[in-house]
Scaffold this active site. Structure first.
Site, PDB file in Angstrom:
ATOM      1  N   ASP A 203      -3.908  -0.315  10.054  1.00 25.64           N
ATOM      2  CA  ASP A 203      -4.980   0.559  10.540  1.00 25.64           C
ATOM      3  C   ASP A 203      -6.256   0.249   9.761  1.00 25.64           C
ATOM      4  O   ASP A 203      -6.295  -0.671   8.952  1.00 25.64           O
ATOM      5  CB  ASP A 203      -4.584   2.034  10.398  1.00 25.64           C
ATOM      6  CG  ASP A 203      -4.352   2.427   8.938  1.00 25.64           C
ATOM      7  OD1 ASP A 203      -4.592   1.591   8.033  1.00 25.64           O
ATOM      8  OD2 ASP A 203      -3.915   3.565   8.708  1.00 25.64           O
TER       9      ASP A 203
ATOM     10  N   ASP B  33      -7.853   1.849   7.384  1.00 28.92           N
ATOM     11  CA  ASP B  33      -7.769   1.974   5.923  1.00 28.92           C
ATOM     12  C   ASP B  33      -7.021   0.795   5.318  1.00 28.92           C
ATOM     13  O   ASP B  33      -7.391   0.282   4.272  1.00 28.92           O
ATOM     14  CB  ASP B  33      -7.076   3.282   5.531  1.00 28.92           C
ATOM     15  CG  ASP B  33      -7.998   4.477   5.729  1.00 28.92           C
ATOM     16  OD1 ASP B  33      -9.235   4.268   5.772  1.00 28.92           O
ATOM     17  OD2 ASP B  33      -7.486   5.595   5.854  1.00 28.92           O
TER      18      ASP B  33
ATOM     19  N   ASP C 198      -1.130  -1.104   5.717  1.00 31.60           N
ATOM     20  CA  ASP C 198      -0.940  -0.508   7.030  1.00 31.60           C
ATOM     21  C   ASP C 198      -1.805  -1.224   8.060  1.00 31.60           C
ATOM     22  O   ASP C 198      -2.865  -1.752   7.736  1.00 31.60           O
ATOM     23  CB  ASP C 198      -1.339   0.976   7.006  1.00 31.60           C
ATOM     24  CG  ASP C 198      -0.325   1.822   6.240  1.00 31.60           C
ATOM     25  OD1 ASP C 198       0.793   1.322   6.014  1.00 31.60           O
ATOM     26  OD2 ASP C 198      -0.671   2.959   5.870  1.00 31.60           O
TER      27      ASP C 198
ATOM     28  N   GLU D 129       0.841  -1.193   0.000  1.00 30.44           N
ATOM     29  CA  GLU D 129       0.000   0.000   0.000  1.00 30.44           C
ATOM     30  C   GLU D 129       0.878   1.246   0.000  1.00 30.44           C
ATOM     31  O   GLU D 129       1.674   1.455   0.910  1.00 30.44           O
ATOM     32  CB  GLU D 129      -0.883  -0.037   1.257  1.00 30.44           C
ATOM     33  CG  GLU D 129      -1.606   1.248   1.539  1.00 30.44           C
ATOM     34  CD  GLU D 129      -2.348   1.217   2.879  1.00 30.44           C
ATOM     35  OE1 GLU D 129      -2.273   0.200   3.602  1.00 30.44           O
ATOM     36  OE2 GLU D 129      -3.011   2.217   3.199  1.00 30.44           O
TER      37      GLU D 129
END
Ligand code: TTJ
Length: 635
Positions: free
Chosen positions: A502, A504, A500, A427
């Site tokens: 997180d 997202d 990541d 990403e």
């Protein structure tokens, strides 16, 4: 009255043991598995019994409580399981249903029994797999009670008090000797109960979690039943009918309920149920629905001259953007198919088809504008399908001519033997840069992905094939897609999603999984898809550095730690330099990879498309809760 019967309980015990022994020996045969899924089947089985009483018209409220001690209690306000003695058995009827395999349903006076699939395994199975089960029945002015250990009654059924009301309550502790985990998930229980509330209009179902620190309570009651189900599925979507169409028809003992809406999207979501069981493989009711829908739209198109005589819309064309819930109830359902979730009763085909045909015709006659709108939408779908076919053809040709070399962003590995190679989908460009620097270029390839991945559920094929990230993946993997997916051409043994840690990142990961699942399912089936697990924390003590991959790991460290240390929380892959990224997430010696299995992809997909697509707040909650649950651990 049961308390008058004298019984030799030692003898009883032996009999019961014999009866339920196979269940404890091979639990998987009865409940599918002993993992979290199997665990939740216990709840479903108990609840289904209360639902049967509601379907028979004798109960309007069901309450499910996960208690402080982790046990589960289900109660209803029905007639109560019969407490009278069955002469042949010399036992109360309750005891018989709780201790005899397949004794369930014996006392049901008709009604819509749930059977087939993994449901309807019988109460005795739940009892056998519970370390403790208590049943309480309010009936005949009395309150009765009985307790079991691993399916063995600890006494006979006894009157322990008085009661003005009627009902049944069952509380059970899933047996830790049987199940991998005995911890019930509120979300799983809640989801099934909400679905049941949609499927049984007017029925009140409450669910409560009383466990410390996670207390929750919710009550579901849908006056309009599946009308609200279809409505919820279209939340935040642009819809075609001003209001969900809802039809109900009874024919003898059969009941058909339909809720239909169209949105301006492209996905087809049709949920079908028979006696509250999600018939994932479809069957007669679904076939009847599809056939009638295609016919009614084509007929109207011809009659109103919206369609030329030569024009004919296919089933796929007319179903673009449809949301439908089909729920049938019938006295003797036949469940067929691989997972026993295909309705076999052929009479349902004609019945559903008749309802759709009559009611939709009527609706179109009364709402010609809407009907024409729907037809022109179907014509668009037909044209888009044709465009997609062409796009696919072009793509195939260009892939043949240029090969994967056309992908500029790819940093390929040196080794060309697929079984040695792996590719990281990374990403963002900055993390992509670190990964390129840090990797072992002998066998690790890097493909940075920019921004959001296209949601393949929400776009048409030619749009999907137009997307640069998707084109890059298709070219680089080399295995083709959809019907032509051929793993012998796959250029990397391991496809690793590195996003990541997180929300997202999880979202991107689910979008990637959805793409693999829809376009290259064998890739998932054969276990080529992995998820990289980047660390969440870095702890430095002087020169000594340790990484932690979960909050639990960090906590464990902090509890033993005494000296001074510096703590860094990573918000994204981009915060790590290339050495750190390699050491923590890419080096086979030290990294942790999750391998994605089909069941997970299916689950992710189902939840993603079905429930999450239209409800962003739910989607967020789900992703946060399941960020690490999407794979099985594999080092
Ligand atoms: C069967 O027919 C005669 C009257 O009682 C019917 C019956 O079995 N009713 C019944 C069972 N109502 N509720 C249940 C039930 C409820 C819960 C919460 C759990 C279980 C295992 C059964």
């Amino acid at each position: 009255m049961p308390e008058k019967i004298q019984k030799n309980y030692d003898q009883e015990t032996i009999q019961v043991l014999e009866g339920l022994d196979p269940v404890r020996k091979r639990p998987g045969m009865y409940i599918g598995s002993t993992d979290e899924r199997g665990l939740h089947h216990l709840v479903t089985e108990i609840v289904d019994n209360a639902i049967d009483e509601a379907l028979a018209g004798f109960c309007d409220t069901i309450t499910v409580t996960i208690l402080e001690d982790g046990s589960c209690r289900v109660s209803d306000n029905g007639r109560g399981i019969p407490t009278g003695i069955i002469p042949k058995e010399n036992k109360s009827a309750v005891e018989v249903v709780l201790t005899k395999l397949h004794a369930g349903g014996k006392f049901g006076g008709g009604g819509y029994k749930i059977s087939g699939g993994l449901h309807g395994v019988g109460l005795s199975v739940v009892n056998a797999l519970s370390s403790l089960l208590e049943v309480e029945i309010r009936q005949n002015g009395n309150l009765y009670s009985q307790t079991y250990h691993k399916g063995i009654p600890q006494s006979e059924l006894k009157v322990i008090g008085k009661s003005e009301t009627t009902g049944t309550a069952v509380r059970f502790f899933p047996d830790g000797e049987i199940f991998e985990t005995t911890e019930l998930q509120f979300e799983t229980v809640r989801g099934r109960l909400k679905e049941l509330a949609y499927l049984n209009k007017g029925l009140t179902i409450s669910v409560e979690d009383k466990r410390e620190g996670r207390e929750k309570q919710e009550t579901f009651m849908f006056e309009g039943g599946i009308f609200h189900f279809a409505d919820a599925l279209n939340k935040n979507k642009e819809v075609i009918f001003p209001k969900v169409l809802y039809f109900e028809e009874k024919s003898g003992e059969n009941i058909v309920e339909l809720a239909v809406q169209f949105n301006t999207g492209y996905a087809e979501q049709i949920f079908t149920f028979a006696n509250n069981i999600n018939t994932q493989e479809g069957g007669a009711h679904l076939d009847g629905f599809k056939a009638a829908l295609t016919r009614v739209i084509n007929d109207y198109g011809q009659r109103s001259k919206t369609l030329k005589e030569s024009e004919k819309l296919s089933g796929e064309d007319v179903r673009e953007g449809i949301t439908a819930v089909i729920s049938v109830k019938l006295p003797e359902p036949q469940f067929e198919g691989q997972t026993k979730t295909k309705l076999g009763n052929s009479e349902m085909r004609a019945l559903v088809s008749k309802v759709v045909f009559e009611k939709l015709n009527e609706y179109f006659e009364e709402n010609p504008k809407i009907a024409k709108n729907l037809i022109s939408k179907s014509i668009n779908a037909q044209q888009a399908r044709e465009a997609a076919r062409k796009a696919r053809e072009t793509f195939r040709k260009s892939a043949l001519e240029h090969g994967f070399g056309a992908v500029e962003k790819l940093s390929d590995c040196i080794d060309k033997d697929p079984k040695n190679c792996e590719i990281y989908l990374v990403e963002g460009d900055s993390a992509g840069g670190s990964a390129k620097k840090g990797r072992d270029s002998k066998y690790q390839a890097i493909l940075p992905l920019r921004g959001k991945i296209l949601n393949v559920e929400k776009a048409r094929l030619h749009k999907i094939l137009d997307n640069k990230e998707i084109q890059a993946m298709l070219s680089v993997f080399g295995c083709g897609f959809k019907e032509e997916c051929d793993l012998s051409k796959l250029r990397y043994d391991r496809i690793i999603c590195m996003t990541d840690a997180d929300v997202d990142g999880s979202h991107i990961r689910i979008l990637l999984l959805t793409f693999f699942f829809r376009f290259m399912r064998p890739l998932v089936e054969e276990g080529h898809v992995y998820i990289a697990l980047p660390p969440l924390y870095k702890v430095s003590k002087g020169k000594e550095v340790t990484y932690f991959y979960s909050d639990a790991e960090l906590k464990a460290f902090q509890e033993t730690n005494t000296g001074k240390y510096e703590l860094q929380r990573y918000k994204g892959l981009g915060e790590m330099n290339h050495d750190q990224l390699y050491d923590t997430t890419m080096n086979p010696e030290t990294r942790t990879l999750l391998r994605v299995s089909l069941q997970d992809a299916e689950e992710a997909d189902e939840i993603f498309t079905v429930l999450m697509g239209e409800q962003p707040e739910l989607r967020r909650a789900f992703i946060e809760a399941n960020a690490t649950m999407i794979g099985e651990l594999d080092i």
